[in-house]
Design an enzyme around this catalytic site. Structure first.
Site, PDB file in Angstrom:
ATOM      1  N   ASP A  93       7.456 -32.015  10.778  1.00  0.00           N
ATOM      2  CA  ASP A  93       7.804 -32.373   9.409  1.00  0.00           C
ATOM      3  C   ASP A  93       7.229 -33.754   9.117  1.00  0.00           C
ATOM      4  OD1 ASP A  93       8.798 -32.464   6.890  1.00  0.00           O
ATOM      5  OD2 ASP A  93      10.906 -32.296   7.446  1.00  0.00           O
ATOM      6  N   ALA A  94       5.937 -33.774   8.808  1.00  0.00           N
ATOM      7  CA  ALA A  94       5.207 -35.027   8.605  1.00  0.00           C
ATOM      8  C   ALA A  94       4.897 -35.279   7.132  1.00  0.00           C
ATOM      9  CB  ALA A  94       3.907 -35.005   9.408  1.00  0.00           C
ATOM     10  N   LYS A  95       4.945 -34.233   6.295  1.00  0.00           N
ATOM     11  CA  LYS A  95       4.701 -34.330   4.849  1.00  0.00           C
ATOM     12  C   LYS A  95       3.424 -35.111   4.543  1.00  0.00           C
ATOM     13  CE  LYS A  95       9.536 -33.792   3.439  1.00  0.00           C
ATOM     14  NZ  LYS A  95      10.178 -33.741   4.780  1.00  0.00           N
ATOM     15  N   ARG A  96       2.337 -34.706   5.147  1.00  0.00           N
ATOM     16  CA  ARG A  96       1.060 -35.375   4.922  1.00  0.00           C
ATOM     17  C   ARG A  96       0.379 -34.810   3.674  1.00  0.00           C
ATOM     18  NH1 ARG A  96       3.283 -38.523   8.053  1.00  0.00           N
ATOM     19  NH2 ARG A  96       2.354 -39.191  10.042  1.00  0.00           N
ATOM     20  N   THR A 123       4.170 -29.777   7.680  1.00  0.00           N
ATOM     21  CA  THR A 123       4.520 -29.800   6.263  1.00  0.00           C
ATOM     22  C   THR A 123       3.528 -30.687   5.519  1.00  0.00           C
ATOM     23  OG1 THR A 123       6.076 -31.630   6.614  1.00  0.00           O
ATOM     24  CG2 THR A 123       6.971 -29.379   6.668  1.00  0.00           C
TER      25      THR A 123
END
Length: 267
Positions: A93-96, A123
């Protein structure tokens, strides 16, 4: 099989549940651990032992490792490798989200074969345009991995923005529709989305043909019935994400594993 098909199959074996590994300060304290790298490592290793081989999907929240700098990333790398070695699918869950060569760099970090941070999925944030995520989507497809694109998040700021309409279609629905274009063809696709179970007017998921990561169940107030409501006919590919609701059962492996088994939903 690609990531989407492997995840749906894992859901059939273990139940539809994504368990988060969120070692924030309050949980470390609740487990009797220090808010330091030693506490982080003990917490994370306990979670890996509890969940590896027993749940469909595990989601480490990168921020809680990143706050410890390079030492935190070492712990994360160890966890990612151990989970994957055990055959358990893991989403970072890094939301890059970025463009061009920068997006390609993020993609290689999280989806590259042999990368120290290699995960099965990551993510992504699409608000530079879903097309900007192409380097990650293409690398995921090349390496048999997946992505989850933010579409309809449950925090109030996101709802206010993502529910706005362009040409009579909400931004959230446009994100889902754009991702669906990558999933045409036989089998379950690999370009999934994130849709909150607490969203009152969620996007329609029927044509996505890919997994859905669905936060909001448990501590955030939504139930599994809410998740099924949002899922519609896409229920088989929706994986509610529960973190505090499972991790609060710690610090013992047996209790964590039992809580996850109790919360897992049938495929």
């Amino acid at each position: 099989m690609g990531f989407g098909e492997r995840l749906v199959e894992a859901g059939q074996r273990h139940g539809r549940l994504c368990v988060g590994i969120d070692p924030h300060a309050a949980l470390l304290q609740q487990w009797g651990l220090g808010d330091d790298v030693a506490g982080l490592r003990t917490f994370t290793r306990t979670c890996v032992e509890a969940f590896a081989g027993h749940v469909a999907l595990v989601k480490p929240q990168v921020a809680f490792f990143e706050r410890f700098g390079s030492a935190g990333f070492v712990v994360l790398e160890e966890a990612l490798a151990a989970l994957r070695e055990a055959g358990t699918l893991v989403v970072a869950d890094a939301k890059r989200g970025d463009i061009g060569s920068t997006m390609a760099g993020y993609a290689q970090a999280w989806l590259g074969v042999g990368s120290p941070l290699e995960a099965d999925a990551v993510t992504l944030t699409p608000f530079l345009g879903v097309g900007s995520l192409t380097p990650a989507i293409e690398l995921a497809r090349e390496n048999g991995k997946g992505v989850f694109v933010m579409a309809a998040n449950s925090n109030p700021e996101a709802v206010a923005f993502q529910s706005q309409q362009i040409d009579d279609v909400s931004i959230a629905q446009q994100m889902v529709n754009a991702c669906a274009q990558y999933n045409r063809g036989p089998g379950v696709g690999d370009v999934g989305v994130v849709v909150g179970a607490t969203v009152a007017q969620p996007p329609v998921l029927d044509t996505l043909n890919a997994p859905v990561l669905m936060p909001g169940v448990g501590a955030q107030g939504a139930s599994f019935a809410d998740a099924d409501r949002v899922a519609g006919t896409h229920r088989h590919a929706v994986f509610p994400n529960v973190s505090r609701g499972v991790l609060s059962a710690g610090p013992h492996v047996r209790d964590l594993r039992q809580r996850a088994a109790e919360m897992a939903q049938p495929a």
